[in-house]
Design an enzyme around this catalytic site. Sequence first.
Site, PDB file in Angstrom:
ATOM      1  N   CYS A   1       0.829  -1.198   0.000  1.00 13.42           N
ATOM      2  CA  CYS A   1       0.000   0.000   0.000  1.00 13.42           C
ATOM      3  C   CYS A   1       0.876   1.266   0.000  1.00 13.42           C
ATOM      4  O   CYS A   1       1.436   1.613  -1.036  1.00 13.42           O
ATOM      5  CB  CYS A   1      -0.978  -0.070   1.163  1.00 13.42           C
ATOM      6  SG  CYS A   1      -2.378   1.022   0.953  1.00 13.42           S
TER       7      CYS A   1
ATOM      8  N   HIS B   1      -3.603  -5.186   1.869  1.00 16.04           N
ATOM      9  CA  HIS B   1      -2.827  -5.441   3.094  1.00 16.04           C
ATOM     10  C   HIS B   1      -2.803  -6.915   3.479  1.00 16.04           C
ATOM     11  O   HIS B   1      -3.679  -7.361   4.232  1.00 16.04           O
ATOM     12  CB  HIS B   1      -3.448  -4.660   4.260  1.00 16.04           C
ATOM     13  CG  HIS B   1      -3.217  -3.195   4.187  1.00 16.04           C
ATOM     14  ND1 HIS B   1      -2.227  -2.558   4.890  1.00 16.04           N
ATOM     15  CD2 HIS B   1      -3.846  -2.235   3.470  1.00 16.04           C
ATOM     16  CE1 HIS B   1      -2.249  -1.257   4.618  1.00 16.04           C
ATOM     17  NE2 HIS B   1      -3.233  -1.042   3.766  1.00 16.04           N
TER      18      HIS B   1
ATOM     19  N   GLU C   1      -1.030  -8.365   5.588  1.00 18.13           N
ATOM     20  CA  GLU C   1      -0.769  -8.563   7.033  1.00 18.13           C
ATOM     21  C   GLU C   1      -2.053  -8.474   7.851  1.00 18.13           C
ATOM     22  O   GLU C   1      -2.044  -8.754   9.039  1.00 18.13           O
ATOM     23  CB  GLU C   1       0.269  -7.542   7.532  1.00 18.13           C
ATOM     24  CG  GLU C   1      -0.243  -6.119   7.777  1.00 18.13           C
ATOM     25  CD  GLU C   1      -0.511  -5.318   6.506  1.00 18.13           C
ATOM     26  OE1 GLU C   1      -0.397  -5.872   5.393  1.00 18.13           O
ATOM     27  OE2 GLU C   1      -0.865  -4.128   6.627  1.00 18.13           O
TER      28      GLU C   1
HETATM   29  N1  GLN Z   1      -3.557   6.348   1.107  1.00 17.36           N
HETATM   30  C1  GLN Z   1      -2.293   6.052   1.732  1.00 17.36           C
HETATM   31  C2  GLN Z   1      -1.147   6.798   1.054  1.00 17.36           C
HETATM   32  O1  GLN Z   1      -1.343   7.388   0.041  1.00 17.36           O
HETATM   33  C3  GLN Z   1      -1.984   4.570   1.678  1.00 17.36           C
HETATM   34  C4  GLN Z   1      -2.974   3.840   2.532  1.00 17.36           C
HETATM   35  C5  GLN Z   1      -2.430   2.601   3.161  1.00 17.36           C
HETATM   36  O2  GLN Z   1      -1.225   2.351   3.167  1.00 17.36           O
HETATM   37  N2  GLN Z   1      -3.314   1.858   3.750  1.00 17.36           N
HETATM   38  O3  GLN Z   1      -0.064   6.776   1.571  1.00 17.36           O
END
Ligand code: GLN
Length: 206
Positions: A87, A184, A186
């Site tokens: 992410c 995610h 995890e």
């Molecule tokens: N929206 C977040 C970002 O741009 C990422 C979200 C996440 O890691 N769950 O950093």
Amino acid sequence: MTELNIGVLSVQGDVAENLSSTQDALKELGQEGIVHAVKIPEQIAELAGLIIPGGESTMIGQLSLINGSLKQIKEKIEAGMPVLGICAGLILLSKEAKDRVVGETDQPLLDLLDVQVERNSFGRQQDSFEVEISMDSINIPKFNGVFIRAPSIVEVGDNVETVSKFNEKIVAVKQNNMLGTAFHPELTSDVSLHKYFVNMIQSKEN
Ligand code: GLN
């Protein structure tokens, strides 16, 4: 058997969950290794593999830039160290990131993974959701994808393998020693993806 030294970048975000999933993955694989939270360049220099967790990419990037970790991470990845970017971690690995609403954001990036990502790609109503996805090319046919203000990958370079798509959007990619997911892993009890990543590190070490 080599004892693998695996780090989870511990600036902000899902650190504890990744430590725990990686520990479970090592156990299930019967692989010797240590997994610990890393913060400073000296710790990163010693690693065989690194997870950059989900969180807030601007914050993780800025703080890692200031203490010199970003540069150290980049050198290690360029030298072949396997990395899993989740992410916000995927965003940090990328060569280009734009926000769905505000467009260009002047945030520090590692500039290694040849993709353009769109931050917050799934909009407001669907800020967070779970959906079953598949990652056939890495032998994980069924996986619970947990998306939290997730990015998607809107452009991929020639050397980038698309590992998973959801709703026509690319949500997992691999380029050599770099693996990136918009969701995610995890946050589910299934540690298949962490096991896959441990195997990437293990095959690099031997
Ligand atoms: N929206 C977040 C970002 O741009 C990422 C979200 C996440 O890691 N769950 O950093």
